[in-house]
Design an enzyme around this catalytic site. Structure first.
Site, mmCIF file in Angstrom:
data_model
loop_
_atom_site.group_PDB
_atom_site.id
_atom_site.type_symbol
_atom_site.label_atom_id
_atom_site.label_comp_id
_atom_site.label_asym_id
_atom_site.label_seq_id
_atom_site.Cartn_x
_atom_site.Cartn_y
_atom_site.Cartn_z
ATOM 1 C CG HIS A 106 42.759 44.456 42.117
ATOM 2 N ND1 HIS A 106 43.955 44.904 41.631
ATOM 3 C CD2 HIS A 106 42.920 44.342 43.457
ATOM 4 C CE1 HIS A 106 44.805 45.047 42.630
ATOM 5 N NE2 HIS A 106 44.207 44.707 43.760
ATOM 6 C CG ASP B 45 43.444 42.822 47.058
ATOM 7 O OD1 ASP B 45 44.645 42.666 46.788
ATOM 8 O OD2 ASP B 45 42.772 43.788 46.659
ATOM 9 C CD GLU C 67 42.081 47.333 44.776
ATOM 10 O OE1 GLU C 67 41.836 47.246 45.988
ATOM 11 O OE2 GLU C 67 43.220 47.602 44.362
ATOM 12 C CD GLU C 68 46.575 48.360 43.426
ATOM 13 O OE1 GLU C 68 46.546 49.261 44.286
ATOM 14 O OE2 GLU C 68 46.916 47.202 43.677
ATOM 15 C CG HIS D 293 51.309 49.004 46.515
ATOM 16 N ND1 HIS D 293 50.584 50.146 46.295
ATOM 17 C CD2 HIS D 293 50.416 47.988 46.370
ATOM 18 C CE1 HIS D 293 49.327 49.841 46.044
ATOM 19 N NE2 HIS D 293 49.191 48.534 46.093
ATOM 20 C CG ASP E 1 47.978 44.645 45.454
ATOM 21 O OD1 ASP E 1 46.829 44.344 45.114
ATOM 22 O OD2 ASP E 1 48.262 45.716 46.015
#
Lengths: 341, 336
Positions: free
Chosen positions: B63, B218, B195-196, B307, B165
């Protein structure tokens, strides 16, 4: 349109029990559409052929409202309930309700103040702890079955520029779709998908894209939260009633394509229709599953700000409602000019 | 690491606004693909067909969106209120520097000391130094997105970036495309969007491609930092090889695929780890539930501080992932 919306607001139809709403809509639109069908979920799908049938727009609004369902009958005839859709438990007690197909009048009851221990009075309300009293002597004579739906006995009324009533989420969408279908001739064809079971997880929306051809985009019409107080405090608000319909940029299940956002704003400006943005990102609508169905479909959610949504009485602004109808109709009329790339 | 690869980690692309990163990846991919196009949601799909008679379709998904923020309100003094786009920890945001697509920069502040013990995104605002609302509105609109403003860098054989990410997955696909000369199968390099916020791009692209096998690339967690800082548990650690996914909250990878991937890794002496993650999912979640069901898996790069504005992974693990993926794409027979 106001009269039709009042009738729709007063009618009863929660997720799985949309028949009354569906029958009312069929009666309203049957002479204005080319075909009507009901799918396995209970959604109603109307098709109206336009001048240009190469382009079809998927219009959607959900028929169901939030309500309660009987899940327990005590020996003494008191009923226990669960919610069908999201309720804040605090809004439920001490309201008049109608139970089952016969719409038996009842009330959501709490023990009276005098009979509560002091600490009991401070306890939070849970739906589990609520009872409905329909005045039945006992279980055998109460004439209610497990699974009967329970609706708030609210009657809609107009007061100045405002309407007070229940189920504006999403009977406003249904009322506006009926208005659009009643137009003599539309420049493009439309499917009007009156969705079932939105309030329990946007389920009608999950099936809406299938079995339809030549779809250009989806316009989903909704009711949404209004919170005027945050405007006073100059913090992140959601929407404000009286400032026009709200366009969703992002919520819990959609991020709106920027091309369609720019396009709809240009239409609103050209037609001088007021609009605002929905500024909270919570809540989801049928536009979510629709835009990720199959290969993906551009979807746009326009919602009417409702104060006290998901409660026995909400308040909407009639000028907002008219503006939302004008904007929705303009989007359909101008559908040919929309380009995704 | 070459500058052109580092740039992958800098291009703007929060969920729903992936235009810049998509254009850059297309630039990098176009000489290695027969065709590159964006679909309705914006997924970048680059197709490389095989000449082999027995070619099957493999979808590789990484992604390209990153977590970010969205402006919900501009107050009278010109401060911005916002919401998260994707999963954010409120504490990670305090005093972060942020940047908008148009280059406007700002800094995230909190309302007051009282809100600190139970900090929520609602207690935070961005100061862009605008004089008032009108001055701010000249550059910022409600709905505009912004991201952290940090630079990627390489140190001790590791890579650090706010967007590992999943730009690391994008880099893996680029490196693979460069090295994969004669694939046995038709390869769909899919740089997915959104995606998130719930694996949405993978859902629609998998529906359109309907591959025989889907593999997501990922990040996953890394179980080697002091304290119990991650909320979920993970069986992988940075620097110990590519993570072969067995299960996460979105997928239980079919056993025949796990076994096949492990046998290939062992045969080619590629370092790997068996990955079980208790929180989080990747694009394989959406892919494997498409239509009548698609065999899918994920190869993961163990990453610390996922994140956050400085996610860290080992370049050796990235290398191992590319190698295993290359061997997979060069396999005559798929376990499908």
């Amino acid at each position: 349109m106001i009269k039709r919306l009042i009738k729709l607001s007063n009618a009863y139809g929660a997720a799985g029990d949309e028949k009354e709403i569906r029958d009312f809509i069929i009666k309203e639109i049957k002479n204005n559409v080319d075909s009507l069908k009901i799918d396995h979920l209970g959604s109603l799908i109307a098709f109206k052929k336009g001048t240009n049938d190469k382009i079809r727009v998927l219009l959607s609004a959900h028929m169901d409202e939030v309500a309660l369902i009987v899940d327990k009958i005590d020996d003494n005839g008191l009923l226990g309930v669960s919610s069908v859709g999201g309720f804040l438990p605090k809004v439920i007690p001490a309201k008049k309700v109608l139970v089952g197909k016969d719409r038996l009048p009842g009330a959501v009851v709490l023990k009276s103040l005098h009979l509560m221990r002091p600490e009991e009075r401070e306890m939070p309300v849970s739906i589990r702890g609520l009872n409905i009293d329909i005045g039945a002597k006992d279980k055998s004579s109460c004439n209610v079955s497990i699974g009967d739906y329970v609706y708030f006995a609210t009657k809609a009324r107009q007061q100045g520029n405002y309407l007070f009533g229940k189920a504006f989420d999403d009977r406003v969408g249904c009322a506006i779709l009926c208005e659009i279908l009643k137009e003599k001739k539309l420049p493009v064809s439309v499917y009007a998908h009156f969705c079932a079971q939105e309030e329990v997880g946007t389920r009608g929306g999950q099936t809406a894209v299938f079995n339809k051809e030549r779809l250009k985009f989806n316009l989903n019409l909704e009711g949404t939260t209004a919170n005027d107080r945050d405007f006073i405090n100059d913090l992140s608000p959601t929407t404000e009633i009286g400032k026009g319909p709200a366009i969703t940029i992002m919520d819990s299940n959609i991020i709106t394509n920027t091309k369609i956002l720019d396009w709809v704003q240009a239409i609103a400006k050209e037609k001088k229709i007021p609009y605002q943005f929905k500024r909270s990102v919570v809540g989801g609508t049928d536009a979510g599953p629709i835009y990720t169905s199959k290969e993906g479909l551009p979807a746009l959610n326009i919602a009417l700000p409702c104060r006290y949504i998901h409660s026995p009485v909400a308040i909407i602004s009639i000028p907002d409602l008219n503006a939302m109808r004008d904007l929705a109709l303009a989007v359909v009329v101008k559908a040919e000019s929309f380009k995704i790339k | 690491m070459e500058k052109k690869y580092l740039k992958i980690f800098k291009e703007f692309g929060p969920s729903g606004d992936e235009e810049n990163i998509s254009n850059y990846l297309k630039e990098l991919m176009k000489s290695f693909a027969d065709k590159c196009y964006n679909d309705v949601l914006g997924n970048l799909i680059c197709v490389k067909k095989s000449n082999s008679k027995n070619a099957r379709n493999i979808m590789l998904a990484a992604h390209m969106d990153q977590i970010g923020f969205i402006v919900t309100h501009i107050d009278k003094k010109g401060y911005l209120r916002f919401h998260s786009v994707g999963g954010h920890y409120p504490y990670n945001q305090v005093t972060q520097r942020v940047i908008f697509k148009n280059g406007i920069k700002g800094m995230i502040c909190y309302d007051n000391e009282e809100c600190l013990p139970k900090l929520k995104i609602d207690n935070l605002y961005v100061d862009i130094g605008a004089k008032n609302k009108e001055a701010a509105e000249k550059h910022i609109k409600i709905g505009d997105r912004f991201v952290w403003d940090t630079e990627p860098f390489e140190q001790f054989g590791n890579l650090c970036s706010m967007a590992l990410d999943d730009r690391i997955g994008c880099l893996i696909l680029i490196l693979l495309a460069e090295r994969l000369k004669a694939a046995k199968h038709n390869i769909y390099y899919v740089f997915t969007v959104q995606e998130e916020v719930g694996v949405r791009g993978a859902k629609t692209s998998a529906f359109a491609i309907e591959p025989d096998l889907g593999i997501a690339l990922d990040v996953t967690g890394s179980d080697d930092a002091p304290g119990n800082q991650t909320k979920c548990s993970v069986s992988c650690a940075m620097g110990k090889g590519t993570g072969i996914k067995i299960m996460d909250s979105g997928i239980i990878v079919p056993k025949q695929i796990v076994d096949w991937e492990i046998s290939l890794a062992e045969k080619h002496k590629i370092p790997y780890q068996r990955e079980v993650l208790t929180g989080g999912a990747t694009d394989s979640f959406a892919i494997h539930l498409t239509k009548k069901g698609i065999l899918a898996s994920t190869l993961s790069v163990p990453t610390r501080h996922v994140h956050s504005s400085s996610e860290i992974c080992s370049i050796a693990d990235v290398e191992a992932t590319v190698k295993l993926l290359k061997v997979i794409c060069e396999s005559e027979k798929l376990p499908v």
